[in-house]
Write a protein that holds these residues in place. Structure first.
Motif, mmCIF file in Angstrom:
data_model
loop_
_atom_site.group_PDB
_atom_site.id
_atom_site.type_symbol
_atom_site.label_atom_id
_atom_site.label_comp_id
_atom_site.label_asym_id
_atom_site.label_seq_id
_atom_site.Cartn_x
_atom_site.Cartn_y
_atom_site.Cartn_z
ATOM 1 N N LYS A 163 4.528 12.360 -5.002
ATOM 2 C CA LYS A 163 4.376 11.311 -4.984
ATOM 3 C C LYS A 163 4.036 9.927 -4.378
ATOM 4 N N PHE A 164 3.488 8.975 -4.822
ATOM 5 C CA PHE A 164 3.598 7.312 -4.463
ATOM 6 C C PHE A 164 4.889 6.893 -3.511
ATOM 7 N N ILE B 23 0.749 -1.167 0.185
ATOM 8 C CA ILE B 23 -0.179 -0.178 0.609
ATOM 9 C C ILE B 23 1.049 0.934 0.235
ATOM 10 N N TYR B 24 0.507 1.938 -0.782
ATOM 11 C CA TYR B 24 1.345 3.362 -1.217
ATOM 12 C C TYR B 24 0.563 4.452 -1.015
ATOM 13 N N LYS B 25 0.867 6.107 -0.343
ATOM 14 C CA LYS B 25 0.291 7.354 0.131
ATOM 15 C C LYS B 25 1.415 8.059 -0.720
ATOM 16 N N GLN C 28 2.552 0.571 3.817
ATOM 17 C CA GLN C 28 1.375 -0.856 4.321
ATOM 18 C C GLN C 28 2.143 -1.958 3.851
ATOM 19 N N ASN C 29 2.315 -3.208 4.177
ATOM 20 C CA ASN C 29 3.415 -4.331 3.605
ATOM 21 C C ASN C 29 1.332 -5.147 4.471
ATOM 22 N N ILE C 30 1.148 -5.877 2.882
ATOM 23 C CA ILE C 30 0.187 -6.645 3.171
ATOM 24 C C ILE C 30 0.362 -8.167 3.678
#
Length: 666
Positions: A358-359, A351-353, A363-365
């Protein structure tokens, strides 16, 4: 009962109740705007009424003495004093959450100078009450489980005819109650007074916003305002002051109605937009645009029209592994995010914000050959569901997972696990305020593609999704939900039946509490459906990936097709064929007044390095190619906007690299 029959009955009612003098109906058989009756005339002002902009529409808010918002019934009933025996009441309102024991009046009709009620409409938590005088006593007819106190706009039609009272909310399915006796045809309004937004006293004063309040004698107004492209704001008769933007007064003049809205001015940087900023205006000097906050995001009100000039590289986004799908979503007051469905089960998905243009990794899932993500909300809860294609280990069951956003931890946490079979896609949607999730199950085991895909429904008691319906599919790859007027549709992309990719993909319609087949369209290894609307024309585009016949012939360079809804046949018919190379995705987007489609070309039989193409809508010509973009095994396209401009992002199923492209405009 038809509108003509209702009108006939109403006329007969007035014939027998108005005997003196030349006959005429007690009032016009046209919509009677009750709300405008308490508004000041041109050049006048009125204490206690404030015009407020909220969620893209304007309404009036009432405060002060209820006497300010009253008028004699004789203004409406000009020929005699009897209330119509058959009628509709149309009201558009927006009201915040209500306490369990409170109730508020939408309007009342009181007898003379007393508190004796002749007629009224009252709202409480999850209930709507129709109040009337009947045989000398006050009766209350209650519609239960009507949730309108959710701080959103709703349009309500209450139709009274004979022994029936019918409620329609937002052009949805009508709710019908049977009265013990017909509505009286001799309800005398002599000397009576209408009170708008109150029951004559401050207690029970309507606290929300009211956009329209209309009495329509003699007919059911539902057919006049439904279906509607915006059913929550369906209009029968809205005061002109709410239809047009307020005009700036001269130094010697003033606004007809007080109008308040805080305005923020920045040079491109987006101010926060949450519930506390609902209705706030923002002027962006960089992009020369005026925006309004709807409590979740900034909506464009006025902006200089842009035209797409060219596409340029903006960011190389190195992902965990190859990416099959990208989901773009906005969490109010938190920011813009993407979730990438990555192939590698050991590394999971990311998951990128969006940070400083820029992204960045957020978080990693843990996922297992993830194929797709879907972000959705149920009430105030925010969820992200992943379609896992395999189990944790060989032989393990395949489990897809729903994650819930934690406002305390500011990340997604595990919420619910669902059994799926080589899941390829999730589609979230709502029908009549009920939340659903549809999963595209691709195959069971290695060879069985003819299996059931499943539609889950949110259970508000258990707070989990439960199986609601199963639908037979053949190698399902995608679901697309869409609405046309009051009707709900779900279309599946069937890819492979075990022998051939030349099979039917089915459009389903919601009838009788379930989805039923509506139309089958022959597709060729269909991977994606994209629904879009241009003015009043409705289209469906299918991405055909390959033609595999039962004889074993495989073709990758084939047509993908755009279908248009025919009003005559009430089916989707072919509008345009577009040559594609194993197309895996369509994405529709707009820039200014221009409409575009971009296709993900992935493979031509020899190479994965291909041009994916942006097509522009040119009316009679259909979609024509305007930009060719080099991609490598392109899998997915997504369009998004930020305060810095408009962007496209595409993923690659061949490399751990996605690219963000900026749309340069003139």
């Amino acid at each position: 009962m038809s509108e003509l029959l209702l009108l006939t009955c109403a006329l007969f009612s007035w014939i027998f109740t108005c005997q003196s003098g030349p006959w005429g109906p007690c009032t016009d058989l046209l919509p009677l705007d009750l709300l405008s009756q308490v508004l000041p005339g041109a050049g006048g002002t009125l204490d206690g009424i404030r015009m407020v902009q909220s969620r893209g529409a304007r309404g009036f808010q009432f405060s002060g003495s209820p006497q300010l918002f009253s008028f004699p019934a004789s203004r409406l009933f000009i020929n005699c004093n009897f209330f119509p025996a058959e009628f509709s009441i149309v009201v558009t309102l927006k009201i915040p959450e209500m306490a369990p024991e409170t109730s508020e009046y939408i309007f009342t009709l009181l007898e003379g100078d007393s508190d004796n009620l002749l007629l009224g409409l009252r709202l409480s938590q999850n209930k709507l009450h129709f109040l009337q005088k009947s045989q000398g006593s006050r009766k209350r007819i209650t519609f239960k489980d009507v949730n309108m106190a959710d701080n959103r706009w709703h349009t309500v039609v209450l139709a009274v005819t004979g022994h029936y009272i019918i409620l329609t909310v937002d052009c949805g399915i009508p709710l019908e109650l049977v009265l013990e006796s017909s509505f009286p045809d001799d309800l005398d309004t002599s000397g009576s007074t209408f009170f708008i937004a109150s029951g004559k006293r401050r207690k029970g004063l309507f606290s929300g916003l009211m956009r329209q309040l209309v009495l329509l004698p003699g007919s059911d107004a539902t057919s006049q305002i439904c279906p509607s492209s915006k059913p929550q704001l369906s209009a029968l008769s809205v005061p002109q002051a709410l239809v047009h933007l307020p005009i700036k007064p001269s130094s010697t003049d003033f606004l007809r109605h007080p109008y308040e809205a805080e305005v923020r001015v920045t040079a491109g940087v987006s101010p926060p937009c949450g519930l506390s900023e609902d209705g706030q205006l923002w002027f962006n000097t960089l992009h020369r645009g005026l925006f309004i906050c709807d409590g979740m995001m900034w909506l464009t009100m006025l902006q200089v029209k842009e035209r797409l000039d060219y596409v340029e590289h903006h960011q190389d986004l190195f992902t965990i592994s190859e990416t099959f799908d990208i989901e773009v979503f906005q969490i109010p007051s938190v920011g813009l995010f993407i979730a990438t469905a990555n192939r590698d089960s050991n590394l999971g998905s990311g998951i990128y914000k969006w940070t400083d243009g820029k992204f960045e990794r957020y978080q990693n899932i843990s996922t297992y050959d993830a194929q797709a993500f879907q972000y959705f909300t149920v009430g105030k809860k925010k969820f992200l569901v992943v379609a896992n294609c395999r189990g944790m280990n060989a032989g393990d069951p395949e489990l897809s997972v729903i994650y819930k956003w934690s406002s305390k931890k500011l990340k997604f946490i595990h919420y619910q696990t669902l059994n799926t079979y080589s899941a390829r896609d999730w589609e979230a949607f709502q029908i009549q305020d009920e939340a659903f999730l549809a999963v595209a199950n691709h195959r069971q085991g290695e060879r069985n593609h003819n299996i059931d895909s499943v539609i889950y429904k949110w259970n508000p008691v258990t707070q989990f999704f439960e199986v609601n319906q199963t639908i037979p599919t053949s190698g399902a790859y995608d679901w697309e939900f869409f609405t046309i007027g009051p009707y709900y549709f779900l279309v599946v992309a069937n890819t492979f039946n075990g022998k051939s990719t030349v099979i039917g993909s089915t459009i389903y319609i919601w009838l009788g509490g379930m989805f039923q087949p509506y139309q089958s369209i022959t597709t060729f290894g269909a991977i994606d459906w994209e629904m879009f609307q241009i003015e009043n024309r409705i289209f469906l585009a299918v991405a055909n990936s390959q033609m595999l016949t039962e004889e074993g012939t495989i073709l990758y360079s084939i047509n993908s097709t755009i279908y248009e809804l025919s009003i005559t046949t009430q089916t989707f018919i072919k509008f345009q064929d577009i040559g594609t190379n194993s197309a895996l995705d369509w994405e529709y987007f707009t820039v200014g007044d221009d409409k575009f489609l971009v296709v993900a070309n992935s493979f031509d039989g020899t190479s994965y390095s291909l041009n994916s193409v942006i097509y522009r809508w040119q009316g009679y010509e259909g979609f024509v190619p305007v930009h060719r973009l080099n991609t490598n095994g392109c899998r997915d396209w997504e369009f998004f906007n930020t305060t810095e401009g408009s962007y496209l992002i595409f993923s690659s199923a061949r490399a751990a690299l996605s690219k963000v492209l900026k749309l340069r405009t003139i």
